[in-house]
Design a protein around this motif. Structure first.
Motif, PDB file in Angstrom:
ATOM      1  N   LEU A  15      22.697 -12.934  -8.787  1.00  0.00           N
ATOM      2  CA  LEU A  15      23.321 -11.519  -8.832  1.00  0.00           C
ATOM      3  C   LEU A  15      23.135 -10.997  -9.888  1.00  0.00           C
ATOM      4  CD1 LEU A  15      26.122 -11.910  -6.069  1.00  0.00           C
ATOM      5  CD2 LEU A  15      23.790 -10.990  -5.693  1.00  0.00           C
ATOM      6  N   ARG A  16      23.632 -11.533 -11.041  1.00  0.00           N
ATOM      7  CA  ARG A  16      23.875 -11.113 -12.450  1.00  0.00           C
ATOM      8  C   ARG A  16      22.366 -10.517 -12.999  1.00  0.00           C
ATOM      9  NH1 ARG A  16      26.182  -9.554 -16.672  1.00  0.00           N
ATOM     10  NH2 ARG A  16      28.308  -9.964 -15.776  1.00  0.00           N
ATOM     11  N   THR A  17      21.243 -11.468 -12.725  1.00  0.00           N
ATOM     12  CA  THR A  17      20.042 -11.132 -13.126  1.00  0.00           C
ATOM     13  C   THR A  17      19.550  -9.783 -12.364  1.00  0.00           C
ATOM     14  OG1 THR A  17      19.610 -13.526 -13.456  1.00  0.00           O
ATOM     15  CG2 THR A  17      17.387 -11.697 -13.007  1.00  0.00           C
ATOM     16  N   LEU A  18      19.890  -9.804 -11.026  1.00  0.00           N
ATOM     17  CA  LEU A  18      19.418  -8.531 -10.290  1.00  0.00           C
ATOM     18  C   LEU A  18      20.261  -7.275 -11.148  1.00  0.00           C
ATOM     19  CD1 LEU A  18      18.086  -7.048  -7.823  1.00  0.00           C
ATOM     20  CD2 LEU A  18      20.168  -7.647  -6.839  1.00  0.00           C
ATOM     21  N   SER A  19      21.641  -7.270 -11.237  1.00  0.00           N
ATOM     22  CA  SER A  19      22.258  -6.325 -11.928  1.00  0.00           C
ATOM     23  C   SER A  19      21.614  -5.770 -13.282  1.00  0.00           C
ATOM     24  CB  SER A  19      23.582  -6.778 -12.079  1.00  0.00           C
ATOM     25  OG  SER A  19      24.386  -5.770 -12.866  1.00  0.00           O
ATOM     26  N   GLU A  20      21.266  -6.816 -14.009  1.00  0.00           N
ATOM     27  CA  GLU A  20      20.887  -6.663 -15.399  1.00  0.00           C
ATOM     28  C   GLU A  20      19.277  -5.926 -15.376  1.00  0.00           C
ATOM     29  OE1 GLU A  20      20.909 -10.554 -17.190  1.00  0.00           O
ATOM     30  OE2 GLU A  20      23.134 -10.247 -17.665  1.00  0.00           O
ATOM     31  N   ARG A  21      18.667  -6.007 -14.334  1.00  0.00           N
ATOM     32  CA  ARG A  21      17.348  -5.213 -13.759  1.00  0.00           C
ATOM     33  C   ARG A  21      17.488  -4.014 -13.371  1.00  0.00           C
ATOM     34  NH1 ARG A  21      13.361  -9.472 -10.576  1.00  0.00           N
ATOM     35  NH2 ARG A  21      11.863  -7.715 -10.991  1.00  0.00           N
ATOM     36  N   GLY A  22      18.843  -3.551 -13.164  1.00  0.00           N
ATOM     37  CA  GLY A  22      18.926  -1.979 -12.804  1.00  0.00           C
ATOM     38  C   GLY A  22      19.710  -1.852 -11.627  1.00  0.00           C
ATOM     39  N   THR A  23      19.646  -2.704 -10.654  1.00  0.00           N
ATOM     40  CA  THR A  23      20.281  -2.439  -9.248  1.00  0.00           C
ATOM     41  C   THR A  23      21.952  -2.655  -9.399  1.00  0.00           C
ATOM     42  OG1 THR A  23      18.316  -3.325  -8.178  1.00  0.00           O
ATOM     43  CG2 THR A  23      20.202  -3.255  -6.912  1.00  0.00           C
ATOM     44  N   ARG A  24      22.333  -1.837  -9.008  1.00  0.00           N
ATOM     45  CA  ARG A  24      24.036  -1.588  -8.757  1.00  0.00           C
ATOM     46  C   ARG A  24      24.372  -2.550  -7.531  1.00  0.00           C
ATOM     47  NH1 ARG A  24      22.936   3.391  -9.213  1.00  0.00           N
ATOM     48  NH2 ARG A  24      23.725   4.023  -7.003  1.00  0.00           N
ATOM     49  N   ILE A  25      25.268  -3.532  -7.793  1.00  0.00           N
ATOM     50  CA  ILE A  25      25.622  -4.428  -6.508  1.00  0.00           C
ATOM     51  C   ILE A  25      27.077  -4.057  -6.268  1.00  0.00           C
ATOM     52  CG2 ILE A  25      25.697  -6.543  -5.671  1.00  0.00           C
ATOM     53  CD1 ILE A  25      23.747  -7.456  -8.318  1.00  0.00           C
ATOM     54  N   PHE A  53      34.792 -13.873 -10.159  1.00  0.00           N
ATOM     55  CA  PHE A  53      33.255 -14.039  -9.934  1.00  0.00           C
ATOM     56  C   PHE A  53      32.625 -12.523  -9.941  1.00  0.00           C
ATOM     57  CE2 PHE A  53      30.242 -12.963  -6.111  1.00  0.00           C
ATOM     58  CZ  PHE A  53      29.488 -14.069  -6.374  1.00  0.00           C
ATOM     59  N   CYS A  54      33.167 -11.477  -9.685  1.00  0.00           N
ATOM     60  CA  CYS A  54      32.494 -10.422  -9.625  1.00  0.00           C
ATOM     61  C   CYS A  54      32.112 -10.147 -11.189  1.00  0.00           C
ATOM     62  CB  CYS A  54      33.413  -9.031  -9.304  1.00  0.00           C
ATOM     63  SG  CYS A  54      33.534  -9.037  -7.597  1.00  0.00           S
ATOM     64  N   ARG A  55      32.706 -10.434 -12.201  1.00  0.00           N
ATOM     65  CA  ARG A  55      32.626 -10.108 -13.569  1.00  0.00           C
ATOM     66  C   ARG A  55      31.125 -11.310 -13.591  1.00  0.00           C
ATOM     67  NH1 ARG A  55      38.003  -9.992 -14.833  1.00  0.00           N
ATOM     68  NH2 ARG A  55      37.903 -12.228 -15.350  1.00  0.00           N
ATOM     69  N   ALA A  56      31.100 -12.491 -13.229  1.00  0.00           N
ATOM     70  CA  ALA A  56      30.230 -13.324 -13.461  1.00  0.00           C
ATOM     71  C   ALA A  56      28.717 -12.763 -12.780  1.00  0.00           C
ATOM     72  CB  ALA A  56      30.540 -14.928 -12.965  1.00  0.00           C
ATOM     73  N   ALA A  57      29.225 -12.241 -11.564  1.00  0.00           N
ATOM     74  CA  ALA A  57      27.907 -11.650 -10.900  1.00  0.00           C
ATOM     75  C   ALA A  57      27.339  -9.972 -11.373  1.00  0.00           C
ATOM     76  CB  ALA A  57      28.150 -11.826  -9.308  1.00  0.00           C
ATOM     77  N   GLY A  58      28.109  -9.780 -12.039  1.00  0.00           N
ATOM     78  CA  GLY A  58      27.668  -8.244 -12.369  1.00  0.00           C
ATOM     79  C   GLY A  58      27.836  -7.199 -11.224  1.00  0.00           C
ATOM     80  N   CYS A  59      28.980  -7.742 -10.543  1.00  0.00           N
ATOM     81  CA  CYS A  59      29.049  -6.537  -9.333  1.00  0.00           C
ATOM     82  C   CYS A  59      30.426  -5.902  -9.282  1.00  0.00           C
ATOM     83  CB  CYS A  59      28.794  -7.292  -7.775  1.00  0.00           C
ATOM     84  SG  CYS A  59      30.017  -8.539  -7.784  1.00  0.00           S
ATOM     85  N   GLU A  60      30.403  -5.161  -8.472  1.00  0.00           N
ATOM     86  CA  GLU A  60      31.819  -4.252  -8.211  1.00  0.00           C
ATOM     87  C   GLU A  60      32.308  -4.499  -6.996  1.00  0.00           C
ATOM     88  OE1 GLU A  60      33.431   0.400  -7.914  1.00  0.00           O
ATOM     89  OE2 GLU A  60      31.534  -0.208  -8.851  1.00  0.00           O
TER      90      GLU A  60
END
Length: 240
Positions: free
Chosen positions: A62-72, A87-94
């Motif tokens: 999920l973090r990889t997707l977030s770093e590519r620009g998709t908000r999660i 978990f949300c911090r690790a995954a780059g999601c809100e």
């Protein structure tokens, strides 16, 4: 483009679903401005402090997707309501509250997991109120890991047994509760998961047309609701 999914019930025992989800993240999701996951993302979650290597690998994907620009955006379900900020911090999601109102194509849209709409299932609603109580959550998070694992297995087995025994209308949403929730949040569109009954329902709310979209679960096939210039389209796809 915006994508909404729910009820993947990710677990190591279902590698087919995991493979399909990772493929979804690598191919389809990067094209989206935002990805909303409306609950029951994991089959069970007993605390961020108990993350397994499998769960960490999902967070990294999920973090990889977030770093590519998709908000999660991630919402709790009835299976993973103890997912937390770590978990949300690790995954780059809100982490989203349940319910949450967002604007989709200029329309106020109510997002929910959907279990709180099943008010005819009185036994489940009592259990839900108990488990979501802030004091209960504090107690649960401070139980020994082995105790949490044992409790999670017990609740999971009981849930499966009771679901098989209950009438189908009991475990579906209550129409009056749907109207009440939409009216309370001043939304004429509702999107939720939980019931595993993907469909788009036309409604009437206070004399105006309204809509309830039920997201599909990932089991024999995957489901995603896509919102783009063509409108709202939900279609299944093969897990393979």
């Amino acid at each position: 483009m915006i994508l909404l999914i729910s009820d993947l019930h990710l677990e190591e025992e279902r590698p087919d679903i995991t493979r399909a989800f990772l493929h979804f993240l690598q191919t389809r999701a990067p094209q989206a401005e935002a990805l909303y996951i409306l609950g029951d993302f994991f089959e069970v979650w007993i605390g961020d402090d108990a993350m397994t290597p499998f769960q960490r690998s999902i967070a990294q994907a999920l973090r990889t997707l977030s770093e590519r620009g998709t908000r999660i955006y991630l919402m709790h379900g009835n299976r993973d309501f103890m997912l937390g900020k770590h978990f949300c911090r690790a995954a780059g999601c809100e982490l989203l509250a349940d319910p949450t109102v967002v604007s989709l194509q200029g329309e106020r849209t109510l997002l929910m997991h959907g279990d709180s709409l099943c008010t005819r299932d009185e036994g489940y609603m009592r259990l839900r109120r108990l488990l979501r109580n802030p004091l209960t959550l504090v107690i649960l998070r401070n139980l020994p890991l082995a105790t949490r694992q044992k409790l999670a297995r017990k609740l999971r087995n009981e849930s499966r047994t009771q679901t098989r025994m209950k009438a189908s209308d009991i475990i579906d949403v209550t129409p009056e509760e749907v109207v009440r929730a939409m009216r309370e949040h001043r939304a004429r569109r509702l999107i939720h998961g939980h019931t595993h009954r993907p469909a788009i329902h036309a409604l009437e709310l206070d004399g105006q047309p309204a809509q309830r979209i039920v997201l599909g679960d990932w089991d024999r096939q995957g489901w995603a609701l896509q919102i783009d210039e063509q409108g709202f389209n939900q279609a299944p796809f093969e897990l393979a």
